[in-house]
Motif scaffolding. Structure first.
Motif, PDB file in Angstrom:
ATOM      1  N   LEU A 102      28.849  32.405  92.895  1.00 20.58           N
ATOM      2  CA  LEU A 102      27.484  32.436  93.428  1.00 20.58           C
ATOM      3  C   LEU A 102      26.644  31.287  92.856  1.00 20.58           C
ATOM      4  O   LEU A 102      25.811  30.708  93.564  1.00 20.58           O
ATOM      5  CB  LEU A 102      26.827  33.777  93.105  1.00 20.58           C
ATOM      6  CG  LEU A 102      27.490  35.000  93.759  1.00 20.58           C
ATOM      7  CD1 LEU A 102      26.816  36.287  93.299  1.00 20.58           C
ATOM      8  CD2 LEU A 102      27.443  34.893  95.284  1.00 20.58           C
ATOM      9  N   LYS A 103      26.885  30.944  91.607  1.00 19.67           N
ATOM     10  CA  LYS A 103      26.155  29.833  90.993  1.00 19.67           C
ATOM     11  C   LYS A 103      26.454  28.522  91.707  1.00 19.67           C
ATOM     12  O   LYS A 103      25.552  27.718  91.958  1.00 19.67           O
ATOM     13  CB  LYS A 103      26.529  29.722  89.516  1.00 19.67           C
ATOM     14  CG  LYS A 103      25.801  28.602  88.779  1.00 19.67           C
ATOM     15  CD  LYS A 103      26.225  28.551  87.314  1.00 19.67           C
ATOM     16  CE  LYS A 103      25.515  27.419  86.586  1.00 19.67           C
ATOM     17  NZ  LYS A 103      25.927  27.346  85.153  1.00 19.67           N
ATOM     18  N   GLU A 104      27.731  28.295  92.052  1.00 13.40           N
ATOM     19  CA  GLU A 104      28.105  27.070  92.762  1.00 13.40           C
ATOM     20  C   GLU A 104      27.394  26.987  94.109  1.00 13.40           C
ATOM     21  O   GLU A 104      26.958  25.903  94.529  1.00 13.40           O
ATOM     22  CB  GLU A 104      29.624  27.031  92.976  1.00 13.40           C
ATOM     23  CG  GLU A 104      30.439  26.791  91.716  1.00 13.40           C
ATOM     24  CD  GLU A 104      30.319  25.371  91.192  1.00 13.40           C
ATOM     25  OE1 GLU A 104      29.854  24.493  91.938  1.00 13.40           O
ATOM     26  OE2 GLU A 104      30.695  25.156  90.028  1.00 13.40           O
ATOM     27  N   ALA A 105      27.266  28.112  94.797  1.00 14.45           N
ATOM     28  CA  ALA A 105      26.597  28.127  96.098  1.00 14.45           C
ATOM     29  C   ALA A 105      25.118  27.765  95.948  1.00 14.45           C
ATOM     30  O   ALA A 105      24.573  26.987  96.737  1.00 14.45           O
ATOM     31  CB  ALA A 105      26.742  29.499  96.749  1.00 14.45           C
ATOM     32  N   HIS A 106      24.477  28.336  94.938  1.00 14.73           N
ATOM     33  CA  HIS A 106      23.058  28.027  94.724  1.00 14.73           C
ATOM     34  C   HIS A 106      22.866  26.571  94.313  1.00 14.73           C
ATOM     35  O   HIS A 106      21.900  25.923  94.741  1.00 14.73           O
ATOM     36  CB  HIS A 106      22.473  28.964  93.665  1.00 14.73           C
ATOM     37  CG  HIS A 106      22.105  30.317  94.201  1.00 14.73           C
ATOM     38  ND1 HIS A 106      20.951  30.545  94.924  1.00 14.73           N
ATOM     39  CD2 HIS A 106      22.742  31.517  94.134  1.00 14.73           C
ATOM     40  CE1 HIS A 106      20.886  31.821  95.261  1.00 14.73           C
ATOM     41  NE2 HIS A 106      21.962  32.432  94.807  1.00 14.73           N
ATOM     42  N   GLN A 107      23.770  26.041  93.501  1.00 13.96           N
ATOM     43  CA  GLN A 107      23.670  24.638  93.103  1.00 13.96           C
ATOM     44  C   GLN A 107      23.831  23.720  94.307  1.00 13.96           C
ATOM     45  O   GLN A 107      23.114  22.721  94.431  1.00 13.96           O
ATOM     46  CB  GLN A 107      24.725  24.315  92.043  1.00 13.96           C
ATOM     47  CG  GLN A 107      24.389  24.871  90.663  1.00 13.96           C
ATOM     48  CD  GLN A 107      25.416  24.476  89.615  1.00 13.96           C
ATOM     49  OE1 GLN A 107      26.573  24.170  89.930  1.00 13.96           O
ATOM     50  NE2 GLN A 107      25.015  24.495  88.361  1.00 13.96           N
ATOM     51  N   GLU A 187      28.426  30.773 103.421  1.00 18.65           N
ATOM     52  CA  GLU A 187      28.115  32.034 104.106  1.00 18.65           C
ATOM     53  C   GLU A 187      28.777  33.210 103.386  1.00 18.65           C
ATOM     54  O   GLU A 187      28.201  34.300 103.280  1.00 18.65           O
ATOM     55  CB  GLU A 187      28.575  31.975 105.560  1.00 18.65           C
ATOM     56  CG  GLU A 187      27.768  31.029 106.451  1.00 18.65           C
ATOM     57  CD  GLU A 187      28.204  29.583 106.334  1.00 18.65           C
ATOM     58  OE1 GLU A 187      29.105  29.294 105.498  1.00 18.65           O
ATOM     59  OE2 GLU A 187      27.663  28.734 107.067  1.00 18.65           O
ATOM     60  N   ILE A 188      29.995  32.985 102.889  1.00 20.85           N
ATOM     61  CA  ILE A 188      30.693  34.032 102.136  1.00 20.85           C
ATOM     62  C   ILE A 188      29.913  34.387 100.873  1.00 20.85           C
ATOM     63  O   ILE A 188      29.762  35.564 100.528  1.00 20.85           O
ATOM     64  CB  ILE A 188      32.124  33.566 101.784  1.00 20.85           C
ATOM     65  CG1 ILE A 188      32.968  33.453 103.049  1.00 20.85           C
ATOM     66  CG2 ILE A 188      32.777  34.508 100.772  1.00 20.85           C
ATOM     67  CD1 ILE A 188      34.320  32.799 102.826  1.00 20.85           C
ATOM     68  N   ALA A 189      29.410  33.368 100.183  1.00 23.00           N
ATOM     69  CA  ALA A 189      28.608  33.604  98.978  1.00 23.00           C
ATOM     70  C   ALA A 189      27.345  34.389  99.305  1.00 23.00           C
ATOM     71  O   ALA A 189      26.939  35.285  98.548  1.00 23.00           O
ATOM     72  CB  ALA A 189      28.258  32.271  98.319  1.00 23.00           C
TER      73      ALA A 189
END
Length: 205
Positions: A102-107, A187-189
């Motif tokens: 989830l952190k990678e998606a937000h970054q 989208e998965i995140a």
């Protein structure tokens, strides 16, 4: 009377040097630009590898803990429940992958990552599991209800992250695509984080 032929004029040496320098400069710029593109691609690959590793680790977390939650709910003996709780606690070694994904998606999206909120969520689950079934006899109605809702929530979270293409970890091209935001992983995140947010009965009452 014959006209004496004039020798052809030589091009100034300065012009020749200028042309050579220009060609060298162009070649140098092309090399630097290719290196720049190569570095960007390598960073995309590294990002894709991190994302893939975290997604696979997140799936491993859910697949490890869900059977233990089922055992915990079905066990009628204190020893059996303690064994299930021990194994469930061991599964939490992989929960950092959920947060990492989830952190990678937000970054990538440039959005704020609520790390404290997510850590508090999983800490509350761990603390509640530690309390369940620490007594003789059958589980209480409240304990059974908590476990049922937790299993439902974790199944939904697993369903979301299982959609990730795990082949990316072994594929450079897929990893680069993920590093560029493709292959639906953002989208998965979003679905995974929404499934976590939707689970409100986090603590055992």
């Amino acid at each position: 009377m014959s006209v004496e032929q004039q020798p052809p004029k030589k091009k100034p040496i300065a012009l020749a040097i200028t042309i050579v320098l220009l060609v060298c400069s162009l070649n140098g710029n092309m090399f630097l630009y290719s290196q720049y593109l190569s570095n960007i691609q390598e960073k995309k690959y590294e990002t894709g590898q991190r994302v893939a590793s975290d997604a696979i680790g997140a799936v491993a977390f859910y697949n490890a803990i869900l059977p233990e939650l089922e055992k915990l709910g079905k066990s009628t003996e204190l020893l059996g429940r303690n064994e299930a709780k021990f194994s469930a606690g061991a599964a939490f070694r992989n929960v950092d992958h959920v947060l990492g994904f989830l952190k990678e998606a937000h970054q990538y999206n440039g959005t704020e990552f609520a790390a404290d909120k997510l850590e508090a969520y999983f800490n509350a689950v761990q603390q509640s599991l530690a309390k369940i079934g620490g007594h003789e006899g059958a589980l209480t109605a409240a304990e059974q209800d908590y476990l049922a809702k937790l299993q439902e929530a974790f199944h939904l979270q697993l369903e979301a992250v299982t959609a990730f293409n795990a082949d990316a970890l072994e594929s450079r091209s897929l990893s680069i695509q993920i590093g560029n935001g493709y292959n639906n992983w953002l989208e998965i995140a979003d679905k995974l984080e929404q499934a976590i947010d939707d689970h409100t009965d986090v603590k055992l009452q």
